[in-house]
Write a protein that holds these residues in place. Structure first.
Motif, short mmCIF file in Angstrom:
data_model
loop_
_atom_site.label_atom_id
_atom_site.label_comp_id
_atom_site.label_asym_id
_atom_site.label_seq_id
_atom_site.Cartn_x
_atom_site.Cartn_y
_atom_site.Cartn_z
N MET A 101 28.01 -9.43 23.11
CA MET A 101 29.16 -8.57 22.82
C MET A 101 29.26 -7.50 23.91
O MET A 101 28.29 -6.80 24.20
N LYS A 130 32.92 -2.62 25.27
CA LYS A 130 34.26 -2.28 24.82
C LYS A 130 34.53 -2.82 23.42
O LYS A 130 35.06 -2.12 22.55
N GLU A 131 34.13 -4.07 23.19
CA GLU A 131 34.36 -4.68 21.88
C GLU A 131 33.49 -4.01 20.81
O GLU A 131 33.92 -3.80 19.68
N GLU A 169 35.20 -0.79 19.92
CA GLU A 169 36.42 -1.02 19.15
C GLU A 169 36.11 -1.30 17.69
O GLU A 169 36.78 -0.80 16.79
N ARG A 170 35.09 -2.12 17.45
CA ARG A 170 34.75 -2.48 16.07
C ARG A 170 34.12 -1.31 15.33
O ARG A 170 34.37 -1.11 14.14
N VAL A 193 31.76 -11.60 15.00
CA VAL A 193 31.62 -12.21 16.32
C VAL A 193 30.29 -12.94 16.47
O VAL A 193 29.95 -13.42 17.55
#
Length: 270
Positions: free
Chosen positions: A1, A4-5, A8-9, A89
Motif C-alpha cells: 500500500m 498516499k492511499e 486517504e483511508r 486492499v
C-alpha cells in the motif's frame, strides 16, 4: 500500500495524525492478554494520535483526560473503522488502544510523531502532551517514518512540581506518583493518602502537564467526541453513574469514592 492511499483511508476514518514504525521485536513487547491479537507475520505499526485538549478542561477535580468521553471507546471506534477500510486492499489490520502489547510512547517516537518529556509523556508541537495514542498492527510492509530522537526542553518544571517527586532523572517512580496511587484499589497508607490530598484530584494528576512549557498555546482538538460538553468535576453522588461513561470506569467507583472522601470529608453521604 502506498503512503498516499494509506493516508486517504485513515483520513476517511477520521484519523489525520499518524506515523508508521516497524513492528517491535518480541523482547520489546509488553506482556498482556491483548498480545494474542497481534496478527501472524506482523511487519508494521500504524501509530495514530487523538488530541483531546480544549480550554473547557482547565478547571475540575479529575484529570483532564477523564473529563471527556471514554477514550477507550472513542479511539477504539476510529481505529476499528480504519481497519475495515485498510483491509479492503488486502492484509490483516488489528487495532489496539491502551491495553496494548506495544509500548505506546516508544512506538510513537519511532514513528516520528514527537518527542518525549521527562514525565514520560509524548509531546507534539500542535497538542503538547494532550493526545491519546492508538495503534494498528498489520502484516503489510509499509513505508516507515523517520524515528524521532528528540527530547523536551529539559526545564525541569515537571520534576519540581510533582507532589510525590516521582519524576527523577528521566524515570517515573510509580510508588511516588499521585496518579498511580489514587487509582489503586487497595487501602492507602497514611503517606499515600497525604499524596492524594496534595495532588487535589479525585482521579489522576495533571500537575506535570500543567506546568510544562510545551503545553502553552496548544491547539484545541477537532475530534467531535472530545468537543462535547465535558464532565470536569465529580461528586459523591455522580461517581457511581459516571464510571459507565468515563475512562476511569475500568476501576469501578470505589477508588474514586475513597479519594473523594479524603478530599471532601464534610460533603460525603454516609
Amino acid at each position: 500500500m502506498q503512503r498516499k492511499e494509506l493516508a486517504e483511508r485513515l483520513n476517511q476514518a477520521g484519523i489525520f495524525l499518524f506515523g508508521v514504525a516497524p513492528m517491535p521485536a518480541e523482547e520489546f513487547l509488553l506482556q498482556c492478554r491483548a498480545k494474542s491479537k497481534i496478527p501472524e507475520g506482523a511487519k508494521s505499526v500504524i501509530v495514530c494520535l487523538f488530541p483531546y485538549y480544549s480550554p473547557e478542561l482547565e478547571q475540575g477535580n479529575i484529570s483532564q483526560y477523564a473529563m471527556v468521553e471514554d477514550y477507550h471507546k472513542v479511539v477504539g471506534s476510529y481505529l476499528s473503522r480504519a481497519c475495515e477500510l485498510l483491509s479492503q486492499v488486502g492484509g490483516k489490520f488489528v487495532p489496539f488502544v491502551d491495553n496494548s502489547p506495544i509500548p505506546e510512547v516508544s512506538i510513537a517516537l519511532q514513528a516520528g510523531l514527537g518527542k518525549q518529556g521527562k514525565n514520560g509523556l509524548l509531546i507534539t508541537k500542535q497538542y503538547g502532551t494532550y493526545q491519546f495514542i492508538g495503534e494498528i498492527v498489520t502484516d503489510q510492509l509499509l513505508e516507515y517514518d523517520v524515528s524521532s530522537k528528540a527530547f523536551c526542553c529539559g526545564c525541569g518544571r515537571c520534576e519540581t512540581a510533582c507532589p510525590g517527586k516521582a519524576i527523577q532523572h528521566g524515570k517515573i517512580r510509580l510508588e511516588q506518583c499521585a496518579s498511580h496511587i489514587n487509582q489503586l484499589k487497595r487501602d492507602l497508607t497514611e503517606q499515600e493518602q497525604q499524596l492524594v490530598k496534595d495532588c487535589g484530584l479525585v482521579w489522576g494528576c495533571d500537575i506535570c502537564q500543567k506546568v510544562c512549557p510545551h503545553n502553552q498555546n496548544i491547539q484545541t482538538t477537532t475530534i467531535p467526541e472530545f468537543l462535547r460538553p465535558p464532565v470536569c468535576s465529580v461528586s459523591w453522588e455522580t461517581i457511581p453513574k459516571l464510571v459507565q461513561t468515563r475512562a476511569f470506569g475500568f476501576r469501578g467507583p470505589k477508588p474514586l469514592l475513597r479519594n473523594y472522601q479524603l478530599l471532601y470529608p464534610e460533603s460525603c453521604i454516609k
